[in-house]
Write a protein that holds these residues in place. Structure first.
Motif, PDB file in Angstrom:
ATOM      1  N   ALA B 228       0.835  -1.200   0.000  1.00  0.00           N
ATOM      2  CA  ALA B 228       0.000   0.000   0.000  1.00  0.00           C
ATOM      3  C   ALA B 228       0.870   1.251   0.000  1.00  0.00           C
ATOM      4  CB  ALA B 228      -0.930  -0.002   1.202  1.00  0.00           C
ATOM      5  N   VAL B 229       1.913   1.231   0.831  1.00  0.00           N
ATOM      6  CA  VAL B 229       2.800   2.402   0.890  1.00  0.00           C
ATOM      7  C   VAL B 229       3.468   2.611  -0.473  1.00  0.00           C
ATOM      8  CG1 VAL B 229       4.943   3.294   1.875  1.00  0.00           C
ATOM      9  CG2 VAL B 229       3.228   2.255   3.357  1.00  0.00           C
ATOM     10  N   LEU B 230       3.979   1.514  -1.050  1.00  0.00           N
ATOM     11  CA  LEU B 230       4.679   1.638  -2.333  1.00  0.00           C
ATOM     12  C   LEU B 230       3.753   2.099  -3.445  1.00  0.00           C
ATOM     13  CD1 LEU B 230       7.023  -1.479  -2.277  1.00  0.00           C
ATOM     14  CD2 LEU B 230       7.679   0.931  -2.221  1.00  0.00           C
ATOM     15  N   VAL B 231       2.560   1.525  -3.475  1.00  0.00           N
ATOM     16  CA  VAL B 231       1.612   1.924  -4.524  1.00  0.00           C
ATOM     17  C   VAL B 231       1.301   3.411  -4.375  1.00  0.00           C
ATOM     18  CG1 VAL B 231      -0.751   1.652  -5.360  1.00  0.00           C
ATOM     19  CG2 VAL B 231       0.642  -0.361  -4.899  1.00  0.00           C
ATOM     20  N   THR B 232       1.110   3.858  -3.142  1.00  0.00           N
ATOM     21  CA  THR B 232       0.817   5.271  -2.911  1.00  0.00           C
ATOM     22  C   THR B 232       1.951   6.151  -3.425  1.00  0.00           C
ATOM     23  OG1 THR B 232      -0.337   4.599  -0.924  1.00  0.00           O
ATOM     24  CG2 THR B 232       0.144   6.935  -1.152  1.00  0.00           C
ATOM     25  N   ILE B 233       3.176   5.831  -2.997  1.00  0.00           N
ATOM     26  CA  ILE B 233       4.320   6.660  -3.399  1.00  0.00           C
ATOM     27  C   ILE B 233       4.478   6.666  -4.920  1.00  0.00           C
ATOM     28  CG2 ILE B 233       6.837   6.893  -3.305  1.00  0.00           C
ATOM     29  CD1 ILE B 233       6.762   5.550  -0.588  1.00  0.00           C
ATOM     30  N   THR B 234       4.400   5.479  -5.526  1.00  0.00           N
ATOM     31  CA  THR B 234       4.705   5.399  -6.957  1.00  0.00           C
ATOM     32  C   THR B 234       3.571   5.970  -7.818  1.00  0.00           C
ATOM     33  OG1 THR B 234       3.915   3.116  -6.972  1.00  0.00           O
ATOM     34  CG2 THR B 234       6.284   3.443  -6.766  1.00  0.00           C
ATOM     35  N   VAL B 235       2.328   5.834  -7.353  1.00  0.00           N
ATOM     36  CA  VAL B 235       1.227   6.436  -8.116  1.00  0.00           C
ATOM     37  C   VAL B 235       1.368   7.961  -8.106  1.00  0.00           C
ATOM     38  CG1 VAL B 235      -1.248   6.913  -8.063  1.00  0.00           C
ATOM     39  CG2 VAL B 235      -0.439   4.567  -7.976  1.00  0.00           C
ATOM     40  N   ILE B 236       1.735   8.498  -6.935  1.00  0.00           N
ATOM     41  CA  ILE B 236       1.960   9.953  -6.872  1.00  0.00           C
ATOM     42  C   ILE B 236       3.095  10.329  -7.817  1.00  0.00           C
ATOM     43  CG2 ILE B 236       2.707  11.860  -5.395  1.00  0.00           C
ATOM     44  CD1 ILE B 236       1.235  10.482  -3.093  1.00  0.00           C
ATOM     45  N   ALA B 237       4.169   9.501  -7.820  1.00  0.00           N
ATOM     46  CA  ALA B 237       5.311   9.782  -8.709  1.00  0.00           C
ATOM     47  C   ALA B 237       4.865   9.780 -10.170  1.00  0.00           C
ATOM     48  CB  ALA B 237       6.423   8.766  -8.488  1.00  0.00           C
ATOM     49  N   ALA B 238       3.961   8.859 -10.517  1.00  0.00           N
ATOM     50  CA  ALA B 238       3.505   8.775 -11.908  1.00  0.00           C
ATOM     51  C   ALA B 238       2.644   9.978 -12.277  1.00  0.00           C
ATOM     52  CB  ALA B 238       2.718   7.482 -12.135  1.00  0.00           C
ATOM     53  N   LEU B 239       1.677  10.290 -11.424  1.00  0.00           N
ATOM     54  CA  LEU B 239       0.719  11.345 -11.771  1.00  0.00           C
ATOM     55  C   LEU B 239       1.361  12.727 -11.744  1.00  0.00           C
ATOM     56  CD1 LEU B 239      -2.502  10.080  -9.982  1.00  0.00           C
ATOM     57  CD2 LEU B 239      -1.900   9.906 -12.400  1.00  0.00           C
TER      58      LEU B 239
END
Lengths: 451, 303
Positions: B228-239
């Motif tokens: 969950a933490v990784l998905v959050t960080i990386t989705v923010i990085a993508a968007l």
């Protein structure tokens, strides 16, 4: 196992709180609009053309890779030891993005490199140079060279008060690799657009790249506009670049020029990886002998000469019919004086000196390869005979005599180059859109920006 | 009793009041910084989004006009679409690869090899994204490393200027992100695996489960928080991506790799349209929250 934490809900609550707080802060602030109030006109009634004897330090904000200001400042201090300079440099992109904020700050640079005036005049950030124009007698300088540096009260370039001067006035044209030309049996620069197209076809048929160009950062527009210049009505094109009301980019001439580029793209006259090539790459690849022609300006002359020696020449883009006048992009390396500068008289003295002092004019030519501008009756600096720089100076003089200079369309508005001309030209030179679509899309962006 | 409790209760109340005051005093510096550097600029951003303003001169109130433009301008909407495509490369690939690598490293004997592989995998993470963008744009060039390798293995026909090709530019840029983020994902997931009870692995082995069964029954559920933490960080990085694109393609060719970060930068700083840039920034923030908050909720409720 994982420990249960209410992170999700806390996250939502935090976010809602943040939004709410910010919204309240925002609403509280909406009482007063951001920004300054309308500017007050800065006039300098008693200007002086005498240089002060006091110790003065002048601050210049310039782009990186533009060493001419260093050389000029050094020479000026040698002649006038009481004047010293501090030169701050930033990349072209950063400098142009930050220029309005720098000028609006309480300690603005005295002189700043400013490619597009944009809103800076409207916001009262630039010093009006008209009083100095009269005091120094700049009316002897070519009016066509100064026109793009003027802006009217309605924010239209080309007329009105003088807000900029150039540290060198550039000219663009075509460089030809003479060794390749020789191999292809091309013995002289083309005199008409039709001859140019013939040469391009000859090169392509022989497996030589006809035009070395790049469009990662938009430089292929030297080629695009060179084609348009030959077909378009020059004054109509300029009125668009100067943002005159009702002026349009969507003219039959511009469409014809853009369609020619599409034709050249279809014929494979450009490098196949053109959209991956930036300015640095395309100049170095031409220097390494790749490409029969390249479209560039006098500023590249010295480097091409160094790399290719006598195997390169430089000429103006030919007109459609032999003997017709030439049209070429050229612009001042424009600098503006901050309205809030504490040393207006001194910095303008420096600008006038650049245009009149023989050593300063020699520095401009030696370092930039550009014409020093100023009074045409002044002797031109000495250059090596037969060199590309000599050719560039001759071309400047010819364009001046034929009154054929136009501005770069990239200077039309602050955002049009990155926002529209670059992406659309990338599509044009890879045959994704037609010339007509290119012109229509750029005009649509122009309308959204100028409004 | 009552005589003695009353003053004591008063003292307790005073002490608690003093405690509250001390608490606020301790909180004050951080709160001031937070308000000064986050809340106030955020509020100003919201305020600017309702104005037509060039950042310096006179601002004109335009209501929701800037927001209307964000939602009707095809170019801006397309850039949002590109950002969502980047989630594949910034989130799905790195987290997926990280999961596989982390479980492989776990099954290795602890020793020099496993330490070295961790270090090697994490290495891209210490390289600034901007530098990674420049280095990769050289490798992706017509004469770059990627095409040379393709030539060596007899696939020269596939060679192309990867970042200048309309079909490959966005995936190529995305893979730079995958390369950078995989290390972070692997290391974080490895730490997560270390916290899972080894007895669980022993138990499932005794029950005769293979690697896949073990992975889906023990490893994956045990890593829910980390994922969950990784998905959050990386989705923010993508968007909100900016640096990789800015240094590699600047949104080109055409607008094939244009993302909101680049658009906002151009509108705000090149076009000097601070109002529209702020409005787009606020819209981007709302989109990021709309995507990230459900992920947070999912990780909590579906166990």
């Amino acid at each position: 196992m994982a420990i249960h934490t209410p992170r999700g809900r806390r996250g939502i609550r935090l976010a809602t709180g943040l939004v709410a707080t910010a919204a309240i802060t925002g609403l509280a602030l909406t009482g007063c609009a951001p920004g300054t109030s309308a500017p007050t006109e800065t006039t300098n009634a008693d200007v002086s053309t005498e240089l002060t004897t006091e110790e003065v330090n002048l601050v210049i904000a310039d782009e990186t890779g533009f060493p001419v200001t260093d050389k000029l400042a050094e020479e000026f201090t040698k002649q006038h030891p009481n004047i010293t300079f501090t030169i701050n440099r930033d990349t072209f992109q950063n400098l142009t993005a930050n220029a309005p904020k720098l000028l609006a700050s309480s300690t603005p640079p005295d002189l700043i490199r400013l490619p597009t005036i944009g809103d800076t005049v409207k916001d009262g950030l630039l010093a009006n140079l008209d009083p100095y124009y009269d005091a120094y007698g700049w009316d002897a300088w070519p009016a066509s060279q100064l026109a793009p540096l003027r802006m009217s009260e309605d924010g239209i370039r080309g007329s009105g008060s003088l807000y900029q001067l150039g540290l060198g006035y550039s000219i663009t044209g075509i460089f030809m690799n003479l060794e390749l030309a020789d191999q292809l049996g091309i013995d002289a620069p083309p005199q008409t657009m039709a001859e140019l197209e013939e040469d391009l076809a000859t090169a392509k048929a022989a497996g030589v790249l006809p035009i070395m160009a790049g469009d990662k950062d938009g430089v292929v527009n030297f080629v695009v506009q060179a084609a348009m210049n030959q077909y378009a009505d020059k004054d109509e094109f300029m009125s668009w670049m100067f943002n005159e009301p009702g002026a349009t980019y969507n003219t039959p001439g511009n469409v014809e020029g853009a369609e020619l580029i599409r034709k050249w793209a279809d014929a494979g006259y450009f490098p196949s990886d053109i959209n991956a090539i930036d300015y640095f790459t395309f100049t170095s690849r031409f220097s390494e002998g790749e490409g029969l022609f390249t479209f560039n300006g006098n500023w590249a002359a010295a480097d091409y000469q160094k790399a290719l020696g006598d195997d390169v020449t430089f000429f103006l883009v030919p007109p459609i019919n032999e003997g017709d006048g030439h049209v070429a992009m050229g612009a001042a390396n424009s600098f503006s004086v901050a309205a809030k500068s504490a040393h207006l008289d001194e910095i303008v003295y420096f600008l006038n000196w650049i245009h009149t002092d023989p050593t300063a004019r020699q520095i401009i030519v030696d370092v930039t390869g550009a014409s020093p501008g100023g009074d045409p009756s002044l002797p031109l600096p000495e250059v090596e005979s037969g060199s590309l720089i000599e050719k560039a100076l001759e071309m400047s003089a010819q364009i001046g005599a034929e009154n054929g200079q136009v501005d770069f369309m990239a200077n039309t508005t602050a955002g049009i180059y990155a926002g529209s001309i670059i992406p659309e030209s990338q599509l044009l030179v890879t045959s994704k859109i037609t010339g007509e679509e290119f012109v229509e899309r750029v005009q649509a962006f122009y309308e959204s920006e100028v409004g | 009793m009552t005589e003695s409790t009353a003053p004591r209760r008063g003292a307790a109340r005073a002490a608690s009041r003093r405690g509250t005051l001390v608490g606020w005093a301790l909180l004050a510096p951080a709160l001031a910084a937070y308000i000064g550097f986050v809340v106030v600029p955020f509020g100003m951003g919201i305020q600017y989004s309702f104005y037509d303003w060039n950042g310096v001169g006179v601002a004109t109130w335009v209501g929701f006009e800037n927001y209307a433009k964000v939602f009707t301008d095809a170019t801006l909407l397309a850039s949002i679409g590109n950002a969502f495509v980047l989630i594949i490369y910034f989130t799905i690939i790195p987290v997926g690869t990280g999961l596989i690598l982390a479980s492989l490293i776990r099954s290795m004997r602890a020793g020099a090899f496993s330490t070295i592989s961790q270090a090697v995998l994490f290495l891209p993470q210490i390289i600034p994204l901007a530098a990674a963008g420049i280095a990769w744009s050289w490798m992706y060039a017509q004469t770059g490393t990627i095409n040379q390798i393709l030539g060596w293995v007899g696939l020269g026909g596939l060679a192309r200027p990867w970042l200048a090709d309309y079909g490959t530019a966005l995936p190529a840029v995305g893979l730079i992100g995958s390369w950078v983020l995989t290390g972070l994902c692997t290391v974080l997931l490895l730490t997560g695996i270390g916290k899972i009870e080894t007895s669980l692995y022993e138990a499932i082995r005794l029950d005769g489960a293979g690697w896949w069964r073990e992975f889906f029954t023990i490893t994956l559920p045990g890593l829910r928080q980390e994922i969950a933490v990784l998905v959050t960080i990386t989705v923010i990085a993508a968007l909100s991506s900016f640096d990789i694109i800015y240094t590699s393609t600047q949104g080109g060719p055409g607008r094939a790799t244009l993302v909101p970060g680049i658009s906002i930068f151009r509108i705000g700083f090149t076009q000097s349209d601070v109002g529209l840039a702020s409005a787009f920034g606020i819209v981007l923030m709302v989109i990021v929250l709309a995507v990230v908050l459900p992920i947070q909720r999912l990780s909590r409720s579906s166990r």
